[in-house]
Design an enzyme around this catalytic site. Structure first.
Site, short mmCIF file in Angstrom:
data_model
loop_
_atom_site.label_atom_id
_atom_site.label_comp_id
_atom_site.label_asym_id
_atom_site.label_seq_id
_atom_site.Cartn_x
_atom_site.Cartn_y
_atom_site.Cartn_z
N GLY A 1 -42.27 33.79 -70.75
CA GLY A 1 -42.01 33.28 -72.10
C GLY A 1 -40.54 33.28 -72.46
N ALA B 1 -52.51 35.36 -76.67
CA ALA B 1 -53.54 36.28 -76.19
C ALA B 1 -54.71 36.41 -77.17
CB ALA B 1 -52.94 37.65 -75.86
N CYS B 2 -55.08 35.31 -77.82
CA CYS B 2 -56.25 35.31 -78.71
C CYS B 2 -57.32 34.33 -78.22
CB CYS B 2 -55.84 34.95 -80.14
SG CYS B 2 -54.96 36.27 -80.98
N ARG C 1 -50.30 38.20 -65.94
CA ARG C 1 -50.50 36.76 -66.10
C ARG C 1 -50.87 36.06 -64.81
NH1 ARG C 1 -49.38 34.28 -71.33
NH2 ARG C 1 -48.73 36.02 -72.63
N ASN D 1 -68.94 30.13 -78.65
CA ASN D 1 -68.10 29.50 -79.68
C ASN D 1 -68.38 28.00 -79.79
OD1 ASN D 1 -66.96 31.96 -80.21
ND2 ASN D 1 -65.15 31.63 -78.93
C1 OXD Z 1 -47.52 33.23 -75.29
C2 OXD Z 1 -47.77 32.51 -74.05
O1 OXD Z 1 -46.93 34.33 -75.27
O2 OXD Z 1 -48.39 31.43 -74.11
O3 OXD Z 1 -47.91 32.71 -76.35
O4 OXD Z 1 -47.35 32.96 -72.97
#
Ligand code: OXD
Ligand code: MN
Length: 601
Positions: free
Chosen positions: A209, A259-260, A377, A504
Site C-alpha cells: 500500500g 480488510a472488511c 497478503r 450476503n
Molecule cells: C488496503 C488495501 O489497505 O487494499 O485497503 O491493501
C-alpha cells in the site's frame, strides 16, 4: 547504466519520460536501469533474480506452481497513514483529514533522502496502464523503483510493460512515481503525493500500500483529485455483477474499509439454495466511475490483480480465491509448512507440525503469537479468478445500479439500509464508521469515521470531496440507488448475528429487487429496511429473532449515531456542504418525532 541492453531495447517516444527518468537517475545514482517490458520472459528472469537475492522464496511448485513467499522487514507490514502526506500548495486543499506538507518542503526533504540512495542497486522503470488498454478512461503511470518485489508485484497488479509505453506515445501526460526502499527505516519513511504535479514520491517502505504506487497512491489519492477536476469518481470500491437465473446481470459497486471483505464479496459463492444465481467479479478494491451517455454511472476496475488479505480466507469464506491462489501468486508474510506450502490463521486447516511463522521462525502453537501476520497478503493476477467477469476489459466499463457503503459495526447499523435519495446516500457514506483493522499501522478494533472508506485515500479536502459527490448526483440522470450494509453486527455475547460470506447474496438480492421495483421495504427515519418476508431465506439456518435483531433500528442508538456524525462533521469544518448537515438535522428531528412509534424509528 547506459550500457544496459534493456535500456536500449525499449525506447520511449516520450521526451518528457526520458527527461524525468534521467533526472531521477542523476538524483538516485543506480548502478543499472532496467526498462520493464512486461513479457513472460522478463518475468521469469526477474523471478529468478529475486530468488537469487533472497527477496523471494520459491514455494512447493508441485503444489503451488509459480508461487513465491516474500518476507517483509517486521517494521514494514502495513500502510503507515501517519507518514502519508498530501502535498498541496495550501493546507486547506489537503483538508483536515489528511497529513499535509508544503510541496517545496516535501521535495527538499525527500531529495535529501533519495540522493545517491540507489547506488549499488538496480532501478526498474515500470510503465503501466490503469484500466483496460482500449478504454478512453485509462491512464498511464510510470513507477521507478529499486525493489524487484515491487516491480514484480506491479506486473501482477497492473497492465505493465510495453503496452503502456505504446499508449503513452510521445505524450508526457503520465503519473510520475518514484519509489526508493532506502534502508527501510521508519525514521526515513514518507509517502508524499503532489496532485498538482501528478507525482508521487515514496521513501523507506516496501509494503504494498506504500510502495505499489499504482494502487492507493495513484488510483485513489491522485486519481480522486483528477476525478474532481474532470467530473468523475475514483473510489475505494469493489465492483461485482450479479446474474439472476433469468440471465439478467445487475452491477453494484461497494465501498468498505480495508480488510472488511471487499475481495470476498466481489467473488462470493452463492448459497446452494440460490440455484441459477452467478457472481462475476469486475474488481475487488478500486473503481473509476464515469457518467455514461445514458446518464447513468459506469465503472471500470483500473487494476489487473488482487492484493488481498490472507488471514480468514478459506474454502467457506472465499472458495474462488482459494482456487486462484493455487498458482502464480506472491504471498507476503504468511506462514509456511515444512513441505513448502502456505498457511494462515483462518485457512480452516490445522497448523501442521513444524510450521514456520511469517518472520521465518519455528512457530509454537502455544506461543500466543500469530503464525501469519494479520495483514499478510496475496498478490494474484485477476485472470486466475474463476469468476472473473467477461466484461472486465470493456472500454466503457459496466453500468452501476447500486452503490453500497459498508463498515464493521458491532452495533447500531442494520444488515442493510437503503437511503431515501442521493443526498441521504452521500450522508450515509460520509458518516460511515468502521472498526479499524490490521491493514494500517495502529490500534485494531477502534471505531473511526471512514467516509466512503476513503479516509486514508482521498487526495484532497474531505468537505470538497463530499461536495463533489453531491454535484455528481446532480449530473447523473439515472443515479444508482445507495445502500448501507453491516455484515458484522453482534449479539450481546459478542457473536456475529449474520453468517456473512456467500449468504450476503441474499441481501444483494433484496437490493436488486428494490432496484427493479419488486420489493417495498419498510420506511424508517434513517432509511428503508427489508421486510423479513422479502428476503430469500431458503435453507438458511437463522432463528427469526436473530434476523430481527440484525435488521433492528434502535432509536436511542441512532440518536447517538447521528450526534456522533455531527461531531465528525464539525471536524470537517467550513468546507462541509450544507445539504449534508441539513439532511442530518432532518433525520435527527424525525428520530425525535418517532418516539411514540411501535418500532421506535
Ligand atoms: C488496503 C488495501 O489497505 O487494499 O485497503 O491493501
Ligand atoms: Mn483497499
Amino acid at each position: 547504466m547506459g550500457d544496459d541492453p534493456s535500456a536500449i531495447a525499449i525506447p520511449t517516444r516520450s521526451a518528457g519520460l526520458r527527461r524525468w527518468v534521467d533526472e531521477c537517475v542523476t538524483l538516485t545514482c543506480p548502478d543499472r536501469v532496467v526498462w520493464c517490458d512486461g513479457s513472460p520472459a522478463e518475468r521469469k528472469r526477474m523471478l529468478a533474480e529475486a530468488v537469487a537475492a533472497g527477496v523471494l522464496i520459491p514455494l512447493n511448485h508441485t503444489k503451488r506452481p509459480g508461487c513465491y513467499l516474500h518476507r517483509s522487514n517486521p517494521n514494514d507490514v502495513a500502510r503507515t497513514e501517519n507518514l502519508t502526506m498530501v502535498c498541496t500548495p495550501t493546507r486547506e486543499e489537503a483538508g483536515p483529514t489528511n497529513n499535509w506538507l508544503a510541496p517545496d518542503e516535501a521535495y527538499a526533504k525527500l531529495r535529501g533522502w533519495f540522493g545517491g540512495s540507489m547506488r549499488g542497486r538496480t532501478m526498474y522503470v515500470v510503465p503501466y496502464i490503469m484500466g483496460p488498454p482500449d478504454s478512453p478512461f485509462s491512464k498511464v503511470g510510470i513507477e521507478l523503483t529499486d525493489s524487484i518485489y515491487v516491480a514484480l508485484s506491479m506486473g501482477t497488479m497492473t497492465r505493465m510493460g510495453r503496452a503502456a509505453l505504446d499508449l503513452l506515445g510521445d505524450s508526457d501526460n503520465f503519473n510520475r512515481g518514484l519509489h526508493g526502499t532506502l534502508d527501510v527505516n521508519p525514521e526515513r519513511r514518507l509517502i508524499c503525493h503532489f496532485p498538482q504535479d501528478n507525482t508521487i514520491w515514496s521513501a523507506g517502505s516496501g509494503y504494498g500500500g506504500n510502495a505499489l504506487l499504482s494502487k492507493k497512491c495513484f488510483a485513489l489519492r491522485i486519481a480522486s483529485w483528477m476525478a474532481r477536476e474532470e467530473q468523475w469518481l475514483a473510489e475505494h470500491m469493489m465492483i461485482v455483477g450479479i446474474e439472476n437465473p433469468q440471465g439478467q446481470t445487475t452491477y453494484v459497486a461497494g465501498a468498505f474499509p480495508s480488510a472488511c471483505g471487499k475481495t470476498n464479496l466481489a467473488m462470493l459463492t452463492p448459497p446452494h439454495s440460490m440455484k441459477g444465481w452467478k457472481v462475476h467479479t469486475i474488481g475487488d478494491d478500486i473503481a473509476w466511475l464515469r457518467i455514461g451517455p445514458d446518464g447513468g454511472l459506469w465503472a471500470i476496475n483500473p487494476e489487473a490483480g488482487y492484493f488481498g488479505v490472507a488471514p480468514g480466507t478459506n474454502q467457506k469464506s472465499n472458495h474462488n480465491a482459494m482456487k486462484m491462489l493455487a498458482r502464480d501468486t506472491i504471498f507476503t508474510n504468511v506462514a509456511t509448512t515444512p513441505d513448502g506450502d502456505v498457511w494462515w490463521e483462518g485457512i480452516d486447516e490445522p497448523p501442521p507440525e513444524g510450521l514456520i511463522d511469517w518472520q521465518g521462525r519455528l512457530w509454537r502453537p502455544n506461543s500466543g503469537e500469530k503464525a501469519a501476520h494479520p495483514n499478510s497478503r496475496f498478490t494474484c493476477p485477476m485472470r486466475n479468478n474463476p469468476v472473473l467477469s467477461p466484461h472486465v476489459d470493456d472500454p466503457q466499463g459496466v453500468p452501476i445500479s447500486a452503490i453500497i457503503f459498508g463498515g464493521r459495526r458491532a452495533a447500531t447499523v442494520p444488515l442493510v439500509l437503503e437511503s431515501h435519495d442521493w443526498t441521504h446516500g452521500v450522508l450515509m457514506g460520509a458518516t460511515m464508521g468502521s472498526e479499524t483493522t490490521a491493514a494500517a499501522v495502529g490500534q485494531v478494533g477502534v471505531l473511526r469515521r471512514d467516509p466512503m472508506a476513503m479516509l486514508p485515500f482521498c487526495g484532497y479536502n474531505m468537505g470538497d470531496y463530499f461536495a463533489h459527490w453531491l454535484r455528481m448526483g446532480k449530473l447523473l440522470h439515472k443515479p444508482p440507488k445507495i445502500f448501507m450494509v453491516n455484515w458484522f453486527r453482534k449479539d450481546g455475547d459478542g457473536r456475529f448475528l449474520w453468517p456473512g460470506y456467500g449468504e450476503n447474496l441474499r441481501i444483494l438480492r433484496w437490493m436488486i429487487d428494490r432496484i427493479h421495483g419488486r420489493a417495498r421495504g419498510i420506511d424508517t427515519s434513517v432509511g428503508i429496511v427489508p421486510n423479513p418476508s422479502e428476503l430469500d431465506l431458503k435453507s438458511l439456518d437463522l432463528p427469526p429473532d436473530r434476523l430481527r435483531e440484525s435488521l433492528k433500528i434502535d432509536r436511542s442508538e441512532w440518536k447517538a449515531e447521528v450526534a456522533a456524525a455531527g461531531d465528525f462533521f464539525r471536524k470537517i469544518g467550513p468546507t462541509l456542504p450544507d445539504p449534508l448537515e441539513a439532511t442530518r438535522h432532518a433525520i435527527a428531528a424525525k428520530l425525535e418525532a418517532s418516539a411514540g412509534r411501535a418500532d421506535g424509528a
